[in-house]
Structures are given as structure tokens and as C-alpha cells.
Enzyme design. Sequence first.
Site, PDB file in Angstrom:
ATOM      1  N   GLU A   1       0.812  -1.223   0.000  1.00 14.56           N
ATOM      2  CA  GLU A   1       0.000   0.000   0.000  1.00 14.56           C
ATOM      3  C   GLU A   1       0.843   1.269   0.000  1.00 14.56           C
ATOM      4  OE1 GLU A   1      -2.854  -0.001   3.168  1.00 14.56           O
ATOM      5  OE2 GLU A   1      -4.228  -1.283   2.079  1.00 14.56           O
TER       6      GLU A   1
ATOM      7  N   GLU B   1      -6.653  -7.573  -0.135  1.00 14.70           N
ATOM      8  CA  GLU B   1      -7.013  -7.482   1.281  1.00 14.70           C
ATOM      9  C   GLU B   1      -8.452  -7.011   1.416  1.00 14.70           C
ATOM     10  OE1 GLU B   1      -4.748  -4.889   3.719  1.00 14.70           O
ATOM     11  OE2 GLU B   1      -2.831  -5.505   2.872  1.00 14.70           O
TER      12      GLU B   1
HETATM   13  C1  GAL Z   1      -4.088  -2.287   5.225  1.00 16.18           C
HETATM   14  C2  GAL Z   1      -2.701  -2.884   5.316  1.00 16.18           C
HETATM   15  C3  GAL Z   1      -2.682  -4.185   6.091  1.00 16.18           C
HETATM   16  C4  GAL Z   1      -3.501  -4.067   7.328  1.00 16.18           C
HETATM   17  C5  GAL Z   1      -4.891  -3.647   6.950  1.00 16.18           C
HETATM   18  C6  GAL Z   1      -5.824  -3.577   8.121  1.00 16.18           C
HETATM   19  O1  GAL Z   1      -3.998  -0.908   5.049  1.00 16.18           O
HETATM   20  O2  GAL Z   1      -2.172  -3.100   4.052  1.00 16.18           O
HETATM   21  O3  GAL Z   1      -1.354  -4.509   6.385  1.00 16.18           O
HETATM   22  O4  GAL Z   1      -2.914  -3.137   8.172  1.00 16.18           O
HETATM   23  O5  GAL Z   1      -4.852  -2.381   6.360  1.00 16.18           O
HETATM   24  O6  GAL Z   1      -7.118  -3.198   7.710  1.00 16.18           O
END
Ligand code: GAL
Length: 668
Positions: free
Chosen positions: A145, A301
Site C-alpha cells: 500500500e 485485502e
Molecule cells: C491495510 C494494510 C494491512 C492491514 C490492513 C488492516 O492498510 O495493508 O497490512 O494493516 O490495512 O485493515
Amino acid sequence: MRGIGYGGDYNPEQWPESTWPEDIRLMTEAGVNLVTVGVFSWSRLQPAPGELTVGWLDRVLDLLAEAGIGVDLATGTASPPHWLVAAHPEILPVTADGKRLAPSSRQHYCPSAPAFRAAAADLAGRMARRYAGHPAVTMWHVSNEYGCDVPACYCELSAEAFRDWLRTRYGELDRLNEAWGGAVWSQDYTSWDQVEPPRTAPSFANPTQQLDFARFSSDELLACYRAEREVVAAHSPGTPVTTNFLYLSRPVDQFRWAAEVDVVSVDSYPDPANTEAHLFSAMTCDMTRSVGGGRPWVLMEQATSAVNWRAVNVPKAPGQYRALSLQAVARGGDAVLSFQWRAAATGAEKFHSGMLPHAGTDSRVWREVVGLGADLSRLAQVAGSRVPAEVALLLDWESWWALELDSHPSRLRLTELIREFYRPLFEAGVNADFAHPERDLSGYRLVLVPALYLVSNAGADNVRQYAADGGTVLISFFSGIVDPDDRIRLGGYPAPWRGLLGLRVEEFAPLTEGAVVRLDGEAGDAGDAGANGDERLAVGRVWQDAIDLHGAEPLLRYAEGRLAGQAAVTRHTYGRGEAFYLGTLPDRATLRVLVEQACRYAGVEFRTDLPAGVEAVRRGDHLFLISHLDRPVELDLGGKSLDLLTSDIVGPAVVLGPRGVLVLTARD
Ligand code: GAL
Ligand code: ZN
């Protein structure tokens, strides 16, 4: 990968090794076939400068390979270890008001710091050399990210890099002074080393300086990505490389970036507390597909339930994880991953949901995780297919950055405006892409242009030509206002599209927050918008343009206020095409009627039979019907059809349960 990928971030280094066999067994039970490993593992991969210390990772990857689980292997560079910061404190990023950020969290690096870039490329190279060709390694995951926690750095190293970037862009300092409007507020520079990032200043910082700094910051992060990708590709040729984008997020220009990844991937965290969470995530999906030019993409994710980083973290409703996962597949995703496999016991994210919750396998979340794995295995034949779209919404990161600068007529937020135009398409089952204004639009029947504040000459010509050649466009207020230097295009707004729209905007009269202005119908269906089957009045929100008509036909007029009697919404025939203009933001029902009308002009099917909260998306040969409602809903399928998820023949009448999903073989 065959079929749809399923899994999540796997952080085995946070757990005793004795739990790993259980992880693998449960992954197999859930149908997991793809996990992301090592994203934040730098301190455990390289406890000290030099060699890798990866016995643990060798053992994890071997276990995963044996179980037939693919690995999206991170380069591990997302969070620099303390020893690196101690040796090179200059890698810590600095905020606009000069504060150096502490290393007690993550993403604490300045993208322009040579010591950071060198250390990251070194680690990425060591990882790639060691694991190239490992049977588990399916894909490389560079960093994480980019721009999420630190979208830009304002330190001295960044200032120097910004000057270099500006020298390349402008060549001569005079050209910079010209582009930045140096004559305003005594802002001329007489030497390059006077130029700085737009640090906190007494009043509004120079807007073009801010815009160039946003361009520069996206490019600097991209340079970090490229440096890692190059070394990975050199040692591990043939294995695809990705970096995960952040949903609908400003810092990186995803159109530019997507050209540099083999697989586009995204992280999507709609707020379950928001009744339109599914609309927001649908936009994320469509945007991700679009930046990749329609290629299948990876949902890298999401959360199985709650996140930990909002003020109040509401869990997903039962079935919502499944419905939003299948939405991603419907909209072109070929893999559905979550952050993270096992909910953490320590650290900042211990209250973030996981696939395997703190409660263990006797839990709602785990049962849903296993259920989704089974669902996805039934959708294997969907993988690789495309999502056809006849409608495009124009989107350009440069325009987004410029639109949201300060000292404007009103504080507009692009994603909020886009959502207004996207909503009626979503509700009517119309697939839409997002498109850069300079790309070939001829494949679309209808192009929507929500607040495209900044447009290049090429982009402006492209839209005009598209309409001249028979396309239908619907353009909103505050579009086509400035050129790429953020310089007003003079002569009446929107200067490049006055002929196209058959009008001229003389003045802006934005509405204060919550204020509305009544609109009167006058022609065609849009004229009935106000009535719309009930007694509700049509109103405008947010903005009013003072429009002079030069050939356009008014569809709605302001019925009150300072512009009473003047046109608010218009239509104009241009060449072989049709151009609609919205000088205000109509209420949702009225906007829906207008978008429907534009769709009808363009020959785009606009379904009015879908119950609110039910999504219909066509992908390849399949029609996904997804309910986002927490109660059953009746649907008429218009015939019988095979549901891939159950192998049942369903229809014509069918009751979709709460957050139920059907994946039907599409019928023409
Ligand atoms: C994203 C990140 C992950 C985790 C996630 C939690 O921004 O890439 O590592 O922190 O959020 O929602
Ligand atoms: Zn910096």
C-alpha cells in the site's frame, strides 16, 4: 493458479512454530490456495544488515508448497527495521509542518532517501535470489500500500528530489514561474534552490506547486516500486509481480502505476456501518479492473469482519463477507484474500478480524470462511473472464489532486461526487468502467464526466470527438475548468466544451452545506423527474452554475433563488452525439431519471426491475445477482437458469435469502 484464488495475509512469524501445522490443516479445510507472506517481516528476515536469516521462512514456504498452497511472497520492505533507522535516521519521513515521524509504527520511510531505496532493493534482491523458482511462490508482492500511511515526505532529501523532478518537467526556471503563476503573491523564483515542497505556509500554498508535488510524490513512490520490481524480475523472471493499491485513494496515480504491475491488486475496506458499503466496494472493484485495462485482478485485502482503525469498528453482518467477496468476483476479481489469516494476539492490529478469529474454529467467522472457500471452488470456470461495460466514468488522478486543493469555490470531494453518478448505474445493473480522459472511448456508448476539473487539451478534444462521432456524454459542473498547470481556461466555463454543450457558464453559485434549491421540469422525461411518480420535489444540491444557453435545450431550471428561471440541466445535440450538462447536483431520484435518460439515448440497457439493495453484474457468460439486504427478497429471473453455486435450476420466480447470491448462466 487455476480457478479463483482464496486466502489472506499469513504472518507465521507472529506465532510459535508449533501452530504452523494447524494453520496449514485449517487452510486446507477452508479451501485456501493463496497466501501473502512476509509483508512486514523485515526485522525477522534481516535482524542485522547483510545476509538473510530465513530458516523460518524456508520452513513455512516448504510446508505451504507441500500442501499445494501458493504464496504471494512479499519483498518485505514495507516497514524498515530499527537498525536501519538507527544507521540512517534521514530515512524517517517529515510532515508538511516539519515534524519527523517516529519509527514506532510502519511505513516510516522517505521515498526519496537513497539509504532507504538501497536497503529495500537489497532486501528485495536477496529474497528474489533465494526464492525464485520455489514451488510455492506464485507471485511477488512488492512493499505494501504505497502512500497509505505516508503519502508524501517534505524533508530536505525530498526537497532536492522535487527540484530535480521540476527541472525535468520545466527545463527553465522561467517556465516553472510561468506555470506556477509566479506573479501572484510575489512567488517568482530566481534560483532552483529556493524551490521547496509545499510546506505549511501562512496562507494557501501555491496551488500549482501543490499539484506538482502530488505528481512528484506519486512518481517517487513509483520509483521505489520500480527499483524493487526490477531486481525481483531480474532474479525471478516469469513470476508475476504486483503491489497492492489502496481503494479509491488519492496518493498514487493508479492508471500510471497499473501499467507497471503484472497483476493489479487492491485492498478494500468498506465500512460495515455504512448502509452503502456495497456501493463503495463495487466502485473499488470497477476502478481496479479499469486501471488494469479490464484484466482480471486480485482482491488482495479485505476484512472478514471488523477492522481496528476506525473510531468505532462495526463487524460485518452475517453473510456480508461472502456477498462482498462474490461481488469482487462478479466485477472481475480472480482472487479473494483477506487481511489476515490468523487474527493477531499482539500489536496494533490485534482487534482486526482474521479468517481464523481469536475464538477459534467454533465461530461464525470461521464457518463463513469455510463456506466461502467452498463457494469459490464452484466458480472456477468464471476465472479469467471479462466484465463487459458500455458506460465509462472519466477519472484522472491529476484532476482529482487539483480538484481537492484549497481556495476553491466550494470544498468538493471527488469520490463523493463519483458515487452520486455511479449509484444509479449500480442500481440499474449497468456495468461501468472508469476511464482516463485521454484513452480511446469509442468502445463505450455513454461517458459520464463527474467534476473533471482539470483536463488536458488532448483529453478535452477526446471527449468532444467522442460525442461528435455519435457518443453520448453527461458532464457535471466544475469540469473542464483548468489546464494541467491549474490555469483557468478563460472565456466562460467549461471553455473546452462550450460548443459541445451549447452553453456557457458565467458564474458559480455553490450551495452551502445541506442547502437545496428547487428545480422545475420543462422538457421530456427529466421534466417529470420532480414528480417521479410521487409528489416529491426535484432539488439541486452542492452547486449551481449560472448557465447561458447557446443552443442547448433546458431540461430543468432553477425554480427559486438567485438563478430562478435559468437553466440548471441541459441537453445538446453535437455532431452525431448528444451532450447532457448538469449545472447542479440533482437529488438522487432526479439524478437517477437523468442518468436513465442518458442511458436510453445511448442505447444502454437500464434495468428498473431490480429491488433496491440487489446488485446485478454480468461477467463473461455469467450473471451475478447479489443481495445486500438483511431480509429475503423476491426476484423474477424471467426464465429458468442454472445456479453455479448450488447446481440447482432456479427461476423464473426465486426468493433470495438475506445477503444471498446467485451465479446464473447468462441468457441473452
Ligand atoms: C491495510 C494494510 C494491512 C492491514 C490492513 C488492516 O492498510 O495493508 O497490512 O494493516 O490495512 O485493515
Ligand atoms: Zn523525504
